[in-house]
Every structure is written in C-alpha cells, then in structure tokens.
Design a protein around this motif. Structure first.
Motif: not given
Length: 603
Positions: A530-537, A495-510
């Motif tokens: 500019t961009t984001l990538s989640l690690s394998r773990c 239920s957790i989503i990680v989002a990237l904006h121009r200024d911040t990195v947000d963590v959403w918990d639905l």
C-alpha cells in the motif's frame, strides 16, 4: 692438489666482467617482518582483602612502585605513559556481600492448605494473547481480593521499565538486523569480487494483533526526521474499493530497538489515513482521520499525548484527509506561537492550513479548493479526453508536495492527472496547472541532487521524470500493468529510483536500463503493498501492506555511490536523451539544474 695459474685465469675473468650488463637502477631489497612481542615489565591490577597475606604483599608492591616512580628512588628516566599508571583501584568491605548459607528445612503442609493454594491459582491464572496465534499463562496475586497487577500496569514507571526490558530482550534475536539497519555492516569497497544484483532482504516485520472491526491496511508511514530509529504507521482504509468501512483505527509508534511491540499506540474510533512527523518539533505528529478530523500528538508525553484537535464547527470539510505536510512560517507573518503550521489535503480537493494556538483546538483556515480543469492544460496531450458533465466540480485530492527551494510554494496532485501549483501567500489562487499523467497522480518527489528535477507516478502505470521549465517528460518508466502507488529517489545514489506496485517493490537504475527494473521483490505473497517510505540513511525502506504489517527491507549488493552525484545524474540523463535531439537541446539550454553552489550563494 691442483695448481692454479693466476696469469692464465685473469684474462678470462676480465672478459666475463666486460660481458656483464650494467644495471641502470641498482637497489637493495629490504623485507620488514613482525617480530614476537617482548614484554619488558607488566604489572596487573588486582584487588584483594587488606587483612590477608595477599593484601600485605600488594601493599608492599604498591609502596615499592611509588618509591620507584614518585619517591626518592626516582633517579632514573621514567615516562608516565599508559603502561605506567599510578591509579590504585580500591574497594571497601561495605560493598562486599556475605556468603549465602543454604540449608534443608522440613515443613509440614496439610491437604487443606494444598487444596486452597491450587484453587487460588486456578482463579488468578489468566490466558494472555501474545501475537494473535500464541497464548501465555499469567498468574496474578490478589491482596484483599484486589488484583494489584492492574494498578501497577497503569503506572508510567512500570511502562517505562517494561519498554526498556523488551528492548533488551528483542536485541537477543534482532541484533544482526539492527546492526545492518544502523549501517554497521557495510560492503567492502576493496572486495575483489563485486556483484550488482539490487537485492532487497527482509530485516524484520512490524506487526500487531488486530481484532474484528480494526483497520487492516497501512495507509501512511513517516520516519522521525531527528531520530531515524522511530517510525509512525497509521492503520486505516486504503483505496475506495472496500465494501465495509472499519470501525476503528490506530497509529503505532515503532522503534527498531523493539521490532516486536510498538512503544506507543493511539486508538481512534474511525480509520486513520495520514500521519506525518514535524520536521521542526520532532516529537509532534499530525494525524488525519477518515471523518476529516485532525489531531496533533506529542509522543514524548506518555500520560497526556494529545495536544490539540480540529473542531467540526470550524473545519471547512468533513471529507477524509489524504495528506498532511508541515510548513514553516512565512516571513511576513506575525508569529503568535512557536510551533509551525501544517497543510491538510482532503479528498474533496480542499487545502486547509492548521495552526497550534494556546487552545485545545486547532485554528483552521481554508487556503484553496480546487476546481476541475476545463479544456487541455499544458503538459502531455490527451488524445481522447472524455467530455462529461461532472456532478462534482471539484477534483479528488491525492497528494501534497512541497517545493525544494521556495518555502511558500506547494503542489497538489489530483485524480485528473494534473499538478496544481499553489502558494500559501496567495489563497484561493493557482499559479500554474500541468497535465502530467493520463490518470490520477499518487506521488511526487524532488530529486535530492536537483531542485528542478522531480518524478511523479500515477494510476496510468507510469513513472515520469520532469524538469522545471520543460512541459514534456524527460524519462518515462513503465513495466508492470498496474498502478504505481509510490516512487522515491535514492538518497545515496542519484540514478536509482525505488517504486512500489501492488505486488512488488521495484528498484530502477537509470544508468543501467529504463526498459525494466533492475530487481523486483515481494516478501509476502498473500498481501498487497500500500505505501512505502525510505529511511533517513537511504539504505533501508519500510513497506506497508493491507494485512497491517510493515516490512523493513535492506538494500544489498547495490552499486557504490558515485563521488560526484550531480555529475553522474546529469550524464545519465544526457545519455538517455541522446536519441531525442529536440528534448536534449531544451535540457542543455537550461544549463546547470542542480542546487546552487556555495560560492554562488555567498555572492
């Protein structure tokens, strides 16, 4: 002396016994405590010289030990366990080093020799730029007027030894951060006090010194699918607002064992926009450039890493490459080679399939060239859709996403906010078109726990969650008044989503809230993400910015992962849709929307 009359005390004693309560469950309390260690026998392993007094004593002790354990003296019960070993460590004198003799010896040096020595040092001392801000003085020596260090630096053996040395030195400063990235430092599930703050801590930053004319922005990040320590980062131009196009670009291969310097650097004469590791051959990467050229490199080959590149005569487009995705071979295709092909999306909306053949050039075939959508497509309704006469009838391609189950199906996202469903088996045909956003769509990803549930994010400031077969978004997340460049599902919490904006990195918990993110993080206030990538773990994330730096962030004080991930996700969605009866009924009518169970697959 006091005389006690037993006849008088007996009645009172019997009364007391009758008044005692009866215990239904009598028990005996036993307390076990750890006692001190008792050493019965101990024989330490020692190594001494044979021709000495200690050596003779050790040999006599060894003979006595063999007599008691293996010889005739073994007439007692003996168990050869770990504390009784018969292995004797020996060392010959040939491996011993002689003692170093030191002495003071006088030497005469004339003024002329000292003058020539210092003059030679001034000529061979060079200033080397370390990180763009600090410089280091390096003295080289010439043999016959030739600098030997230049030739030594070109040898693969020296570069390999230098890389391993830098890994060891980097471990002195980044050991704890590396242990955290490897999940060796984990929260205690039995802790008495647990706090859920959804914090993101900076482990380290990948940064290289850039010169004038070099690309500054991080355009794409890709983790190696088989080795989670390796990260590929491309340096190019981000967006279309840049006034001056950089003259050069590069791709850096980073390793967490050496956060200071990249282990591979590939330079190009134009900016790099896309990079992607192959999930089938993990040492291969596909690189897309600003002029539409594509390259395939083998990072395991130090001397000749380039395998193939596209030809201008055969490439159908010269627009910048927006996204690259490796795909498997189709079942009906004759496999002429072992390496899987990949798809490349250009800015003009053309999708090209490239294959590696026995040639220094890639074999390209255009699968699709999208056209702008006329009228209203299924999905969200646009109230005031502008009717314009477009000079270019082809939309701008933004991203390619592969289907979670069907290997031949892929989705193309455009600047119109539309999703085009296509197939590699049906070139020049669209299977379906959906209107998902009011502006361009930047990213799309399927949930790790459901092949029918996916999220999209775009320039209309929204993150939307969709379910296959329902043309309305289940959940819409909107908090910042800025475009969402990237959004990804957590691979450890459904239920957790990680989002990237121009200024911040947000963590959403639905499960917690859909009105605002659980946390917002910004490390460098002078740079824009500019961009984001989640690690394998799934417990760390790499974030790139427009200053050419990649920040490795770790999730701290996060909720513990649910035991049943799909059940937790399904309950969360049903709880959010509890006030929307029609949408909830549609979702429940689909039934189970997770991955097929193993028992169903075996039928």
């Amino acid at each position: 002396m006091v005389n006690v009359q037993p006849n008088r005390l007996a009645p009172s004693l019997s009364v007391c016994r009758r008044q005692l309560p009866k215990r239904m469950n009598p028990f005996i309390k036993i307390t076990l405590k750890k006692t001190a260690d008792i050493v019965l026998y101990e024989q330490r392993s020692t190594t001494v010289l044979r021709d000495s007094e200690e050596g003779r004593l050790v040999e006599e002790d060894n003979r006595r030990y063999e007599y008691l354990t293996q010889g005739q003296g073994r007439k007692r019960i003996c168990f050869p366990v770990e504390t009784q070993t018969s292995v004797i460590l020996t060392k010959t004198r040939s491996v011993n080093t002689d003692s170093i003799a030191k002495g003071n010896v006088a030497s005469y040096v004339s003024n002329f020799e000292m003058f020539d020595t210092y003059k030679d040092l001034e000529q061979t001392t060079q200033s080397v730029d370390v990180d763009g801000r600090h410089k280091m003085q390096v003295t080289t020596y010439k043999v016959g007027g030739v600098d030997q260090f230049v030739d030594i630096n070109k040898t693969p053996q020296f570069n390999l030894a230098l890389m391993l040395t830098m890994r060891i030195l980097a471990g002195n400063n980044f050991e704890r951060a590396q242990r955290r990235f490897r999940n060796m430092i984990m929260p205690d599930p039995l802790a008495l006090q647990v706090r859920y703050s959804y914090r993101m801590d900076l482990l380290w930053t990948f940064s290289i010194p850039l010169q004038a004319g070099d690309s500054q922005s991080i355009t794409a990040l890709s983790w190696c699918p088989k080795h989670g320590d390796i990260l590929a980062a491309s340096y190019g131009i981000f967006g279309s607002t840049a006034t001056v196009v950089p003259q050069r670009g590069c791709v850096c291969i980073w390793n967490i064992k050496n956060p200071v310097n990249p282990e591979r650097i590939y330079h190009f004469n134009v900016p790099v926009l896309a990079v992607e590791f192959s999930p089938f051959v993990p040492q291969l990467i596909a690189i897309g450039l600003y002029d539409g050229t594509l390259h395939v490199y083998d990072i395991s080959n130090i001397e000749r890493p380039q395998i193939a590149q596209s030809q201008r005569s055969t490439s159908p487009s010269s627009e910048p490459i927006a996204c690259i995705r490796w795909i498997p071979h189709s079942k009906s295709e004759t496999r002429l080679h072992d390496i899987e092909p990949f798809l490349a999306l250009a800015r003009d909306g053309s999708i090209t399939r490239y294959s590696l053949i026995n040639s220094p050039y890639l074999l390209g075939y255009q699968l699709m060239k999208l056209n702008r959508v006329d009228g209203n497509a299924e999905g969200i309704l646009l109230d005031n859709k502008p009717i314009l006469l477009e000079a270019n009838r082809h939309p701008q391609g933004m991203y390619i996403a592969l289907d979670a189950q069907q290997t031949d199906v892929y989705y193309v996202l455009t600047d119109e906010g539309c999703q085009h469903k296509c197939s590699t088996n049906y070139p020049q045909q669209q299977l379906h078109v959906l209107q998902l956003h009011e502006a361009g769509i930047n990213y799309m990803e399927f949930s790790p726990w459901s092949p029918k549930l996916y999220l999209t994010c775009g320039n209309d400031w929204c993150i939307r969650i969709w379910l296959m077969g329902i043309f309305r978004p289940l959940i819409t997340l909107k908090y910042h008044m800025s475009p969402v460049y990237c959004a990804t599902w957590s691979t450890v919490h459904s239920s957790i989503i990680v989002a990237l904006h121009r200024d911040t990195v947000d963590v959403w918990d639905l499960r917690r809230s859909i009105l605002q993110p659980a946390s917002s993080t910004r490390i460098d206030s002078t740079a824009y993400y500019t961009t984001l990538s989640l690690s394998r773990c799934g417990r760390s994330v790499a974030v790139g910015n427009d200053k050419g730096r990649v920040e490795i962030l770790a999730f701290e004080e996060m909720p513990f992962s649910p035991h049943f991930q799909y059940d937790h996700l399904e309950k969360t969605i049903f709880s959010i849709l509890s006030n929307q009866k029609d949408l909830l009924r549609d979702v429940k009518s689909i039934g189970y929307f997770g991955y097929p169970k193993l028992s169903d697959c075996n039928k």
